[in-house]
Motif scaffolding. Structure first.
Motif, short mmCIF file in Angstrom:
data_model
loop_
_atom_site.label_atom_id
_atom_site.label_comp_id
_atom_site.label_asym_id
_atom_site.label_seq_id
_atom_site.Cartn_x
_atom_site.Cartn_y
_atom_site.Cartn_z
N PHE A 18 4.33 10.03 16.27
CA PHE A 18 5.14 9.13 16.94
C PHE A 18 6.85 9.27 16.37
O PHE A 18 8.14 9.32 16.91
CB PHE A 18 4.85 7.65 16.84
N HIS A 19 7.03 9.42 15.08
CA HIS A 19 8.11 9.57 13.96
C HIS A 19 8.69 11.34 14.91
O HIS A 19 10.10 11.35 15.00
CB HIS A 19 8.28 9.22 12.70
N ASN A 129 7.70 7.09 8.78
CA ASN A 129 7.81 8.63 8.99
C ASN A 129 6.73 9.43 8.51
O ASN A 129 6.56 10.96 8.80
CB ASN A 129 8.79 9.26 8.58
N GLY A 130 5.33 8.61 8.24
CA GLY A 130 3.90 9.45 7.94
C GLY A 130 4.35 9.35 6.54
O GLY A 130 2.87 9.67 6.30
N GLU A 131 5.11 8.79 6.21
CA GLU A 131 4.69 9.36 4.14
C GLU A 131 4.00 7.75 3.74
O GLU A 131 4.49 7.10 4.10
CB GLU A 131 5.48 8.84 3.59
N THR A 132 3.33 7.69 2.93
CA THR A 132 2.26 6.75 2.22
C THR A 132 2.32 6.45 0.62
O THR A 132 2.73 7.25 -0.22
CB THR A 132 0.48 7.14 2.08
N VAL A 133 2.72 5.39 0.41
CA VAL A 133 3.37 5.24 -0.62
C VAL A 133 2.80 3.84 -0.84
O VAL A 133 2.09 2.60 -0.16
CB VAL A 133 5.45 5.28 -0.21
N ALA A 148 6.02 -8.41 3.91
CA ALA A 148 5.35 -10.05 4.31
C ALA A 148 6.26 -10.47 5.39
O ALA A 148 7.50 -9.77 5.58
CB ALA A 148 4.99 -10.21 3.19
N ALA A 149 5.26 -10.87 5.77
CA ALA A 149 5.59 -11.90 7.59
C ALA A 149 7.12 -10.70 8.27
O ALA A 149 7.41 -11.48 8.74
CB ALA A 149 6.95 -12.83 6.82
N SER A 150 6.73 -9.14 8.65
CA SER A 150 7.30 -8.89 9.10
C SER A 150 6.31 -8.03 10.29
O SER A 150 7.39 -7.69 10.70
CB SER A 150 8.15 -7.58 8.30
N PHE A 151 5.61 -8.52 9.94
CA PHE A 151 4.60 -8.11 11.81
C PHE A 151 4.49 -6.76 11.98
O PHE A 151 4.38 -6.29 13.19
CB PHE A 151 5.27 -8.78 13.13
N GLY A 152 4.39 -5.86 10.64
CA GLY A 152 3.88 -4.24 11.34
C GLY A 152 6.09 -4.04 11.44
O GLY A 152 5.29 -2.73 12.02
N THR A 153 6.70 -4.06 10.88
CA THR A 153 8.00 -3.72 12.34
C THR A 153 8.64 -2.57 10.60
O THR A 153 10.06 -2.00 10.98
CB THR A 153 8.90 -4.63 12.75
N LEU A 154 7.85 -2.83 9.35
CA LEU A 154 8.56 -1.17 8.54
C LEU A 154 7.53 -0.15 7.89
O LEU A 154 7.37 0.26 7.78
CB LEU A 154 8.74 -2.58 7.08
N GLY A 155 5.84 -0.47 8.80
CA GLY A 155 5.10 0.43 8.65
C GLY A 155 3.88 0.24 8.52
O GLY A 155 3.55 -1.25 9.45
#
Length: 511
Positions: A18-19, A129-133, A148-155
Motif C-alpha cells: 500500500f505504501h 511504510n511497513g516498518e515494525t517498531v 492511542a485514541a487515533s483509530f489506526g491512523t498512525l499504523g
C-alpha cells in the motif's frame, strides 16, 4: 512468538505494498463495537482478524502480552488463573484490546485507572511504510500516545503489553439511590475518594432517580446466599435489577450484594445496557422476563452489533458517549431532559490521567493540560432519535455543540456529526498532522475521515439515483430492516466485508 512474528511479517509486507502505491487502507478486525457504517472493501484492507492470542501472562511483573484482537472475555479468562485481571475491563465481552487502546474506552474502574489506554505499557506497531517498531511512554512516546485514541491512523497495532492487578473472586456491590443530579455528583466524588472502592458508575432512571453503584473486590467467604449473577439466561438484566432494588424512595442505607467478578465485569452484556429493550419495542414484542429468556440468544452484545450493522438501524438511533466536567453535570442533564428525553442514561466517572505520571500526547494531550479537570463525568446516551432525517442530524449536532460549550469531550467510537472545521477546532490538527508526517502516515485516512457521518452526501446520492431512492423506500417499510438484521445475525458469518461477486472472483481466477 514465532507464529505471531510470522503473522506480523505478512501484515508488514502488505502495508509496504500500500505504501509503495501511496494507496490508503483500512484495518479489518473481523468484528467491531463501533456503530458507524462499515467502509471496508476487500481491496483496501489490512486483515488483522487472526491476531487473537494472549501470548504471555507474567505473574511476577503483573503484565500480559496480547494481540490486538483479543476480546475482553478471552483476556479476563487468560489472566484470572494467575490471580490477575486488567485494571480496566470494558463492559462488553467482544470489545478488543486493540480497539480499547485505539478507540478511547473506559469502564467503571476508570475513576481510578483512567481509560484503557492508560493501562497499556507498550505497543508493537507496523508503521505505514511497513516498518515494525515498539513504542512506550519512554521509547517513541509521541508515537505511543499518538496511536492511542487515533483509530489506526498512525499504523497497525500488532501487540500490546497490558498492566494487570490482583483479582479477587467477587465484587461487593452497593446501590445508592439519589434524588437529584447534584446529589449524585456529590456521591460520585465521595465514593471516588474512598480508597477501598475498585469500581464506580451510575444509572439515571429519571432526574430524581439516580443510582450510584460502588464496588470493591472481595473474596466470597462462602456467602453463596448473597450472590447475585447476571450472565446466565435466567439471570436479570443488570439495569432492571438495579431499578427494582432501588424502586423505593431514597434512604440513607444502600442495598448491598455480592457479585461474581466475571458477572460484574460483563453485567451489561445481556441487553447491551438497555438498548436491547428498544428491539422489543421495534418488533412490538412484550418486554418481560419470559420473552427476555426466550430471546436471550439475540440479546448479547456480539449478536446485537451484528444485527445493528446488517439492518442499518444505527442511523436512526442516538448512540453517543460524551463527558462533561462535574460542575456542568446538572446543567447537562437538564438540557438532555428538555431536548433528548432518553432514559436511562449511563454515568461513568473518568480520571483523565489515570494513575500515570507521564504526559499523554496526540489526541489525548488535553488530559495533560494543567487547566484540564482531573475528572470528567461520562454520559452514555443511547436510544431512538427523531424519525425525520434532518431533525435526527440536528439533535445530534446540537448535543455535540452543548458538550463542547460545557468544556466536555465526545468519544469518537460513535457517530460524529461535526463539520471538518468544528472537529479540528476541538483537536490539535497541526500536532496531529506533524505526527502523521513524521511516521509516514499522511496517505492514510485521517481520524476525521474515519469518524465523520456524511449525511448530506448520503441524501444527495439518494436524490440522484432512482435505484437508491427505491431501496430507501423499500427499507423504510416496517419491520423489514429489523427482520433482515435478525436474520443475518442468526446465520452468523462476516458482517463488515461486502460479499465478493461470484463473476468477479471467477474472472480473477481466469487471469
Amino acid at each position: 512468538m514465532e507464529t505471531h512474528e510470522a503473522a506480523v511479517s505478512v501484515i508488514a509486507g502488505r502495508v509496504r505494498q500500500f505504501h509503495n502505491r501511496q494507496q490508503p487502507f483500512r484495518i479489518y478486525h473481523g468484528s467491531t463495537n463501533s456503530t458507524r457504517r462499515s467502509q471496508y472493501n476487500r481491496s483496501n484492507i489490512i486483515d488483522t482478524s487472526g491476531l487473537t492470542n494472549v501470548l504471555h501472562v507474567d505473574k511476577e511483573k503483573r503484565t500480559a502480552l496480547v494481540e490486538p484482537n483479543v476480546p475482553m472475555d478471552s483476556l479476563v479468562g487468560a489472566t484470572l488463573p494467575f490471580g490477575l485481571v486488567p485494571p480496566v475491563v470494558m463492559e462488553f465481552p467482544g470489545i478488543t484490546s486493540g480497539g480499547g487502546f485505539s478507540g478511547t474506552s473506559g469502564e467503571s474502574s476508570s475513576f481510578k485507572y483512567g481509560f484503557f489506554d492508560r493501562t497499556v505499557i507498550r505497543i508493537q506497531i507496523v508503521l505505514p511504510n511497513g516498518e515494525t517498531v515498539s513504542a512506550s511512554s519512554t521509547d517513541k512516546p509521541d508515537l505511543f500516545w499518538g496511536a492511542a485514541a487515533s483509530f489506526g491512523t498512525l499504523g497497525v497495532i500488532t501487540l500490546l503489553e497490558i498492566q494487570l492487578i490482583e483479582a479477587k473472586s467477587h465484587v461487593e456491590l452497593k446501590y445508592h439511590r439519589l434524588g437529584s443530579m447534584p446529589q449524585a455528583v456529590e456521591k460520585l466524588q465521595e465514593e471516588s475518594q474512598r480508597e477501598s472502592n475498585d469500581y464506580l458508575d451510575g444509572i439515571v432512571f429519571a432526574k430524581d432517580w439516580i443510582v450510584v453503584c460502588s464496588g470493591r473486590l472481595v473474596e466470597s467467604h462462602g456467602q453463596e446466599a448473597l450472590v447475585q449473577r447476571f450472565t446466565r439466561r435466567r439471570d436479570p438484566w443488570f439495569y432492571l435489577h438495579a431499578k427494582k432494588l432501588t424502586s423505593r424512595p431514597a434512604t440513607s442505607a444502600p442495598v448491598t450484594e455480592i457479585v461474581p467478578l466475571v458477572d460484574y465485569l460483563f453485567r451489561y452484556d445481556r441487553g447491551g445496557f438497555w438498548v436491547g429493550m428498544y428491539a422489543f419495542k421495534y418488533f412490538v414484542t412484550p418486554f418481560n422476563r419470559i420473552t427476555r429468556g426466550i430471546l436471550d440468544k439475540f440479546m448479547h452484545t456480539r449478536v446485537m452489533y451484528h444485527a445493528l450493522h446488517q439492518s442499518g438501524l444505527s442511523k436512526q438511533y442516538i448512540i453517543q458517549d460524551v463527558a462533561v466536567p462535574y460542575p456542568a453535570a446538572d446543567e447537562f442533564v437538564e438540557w438532555l431532559d428538555s431536548n433528548v428525553s432518553l432514559y436511562p442514561l449511563w454515568l461513568c466517572p473518568l480520571k483523565q490521567r489515570g494513575q500515570r505520571k507521564d504526559s499523554p500526547q496526540g489526541l489525548l494531550a488535553e488530559a495533560a493540560n494543567a487547566d484540564a479537570p482531573e475528572y470528567l463525568l461520562n454520559f452514555g446516551i443511547w436510544g431512538p432519535g427523531r424519525t425525520d432525517p434532518q431533525e435526527f442530524v440536528d439533535i445530534n449536532r446540537r448535543l455535540e455543540q452543548k458538550v463542547n460549550s460545557l468544556g466536555g469531550n465526545k468519544w469518537l467510537y460513535a457517530h460524529a456529526y461535526y463539520t471538518e472545521d468544528e472537529f479540528w477546532s476541538i483537536f490539535d490538527r497541526k500536532a496531529y498532522d506533524a505526527l502523521r508526517s513524521k511516521y509516514g502516515a499522511s496517505y492514510l485516512p485521517s481520524i476525521y475521515d474515519k469518524v465523520k457521518v456524511d449525511f448530506a452526501s448520503d441524501q444527495k446520492a439518494i436524490r440522484e439515483s432512482w435505484l437508491l431512492w427505491l431501496v430507501a423506500i423499500f427499507w423504510g417499510i416496517w419491520p423489514l430492516q429489523g427482520l433482515y438484521g435478525v436474520y443475518k445475525a442468526a446465520i452468523g458469518g462476516d458482517y463488515l466485508l461486502p460479499k465478493e461477486r461470484i463473476w468477479k472472483a471467477q474472472g480473477a481466477k481466469e487471469d
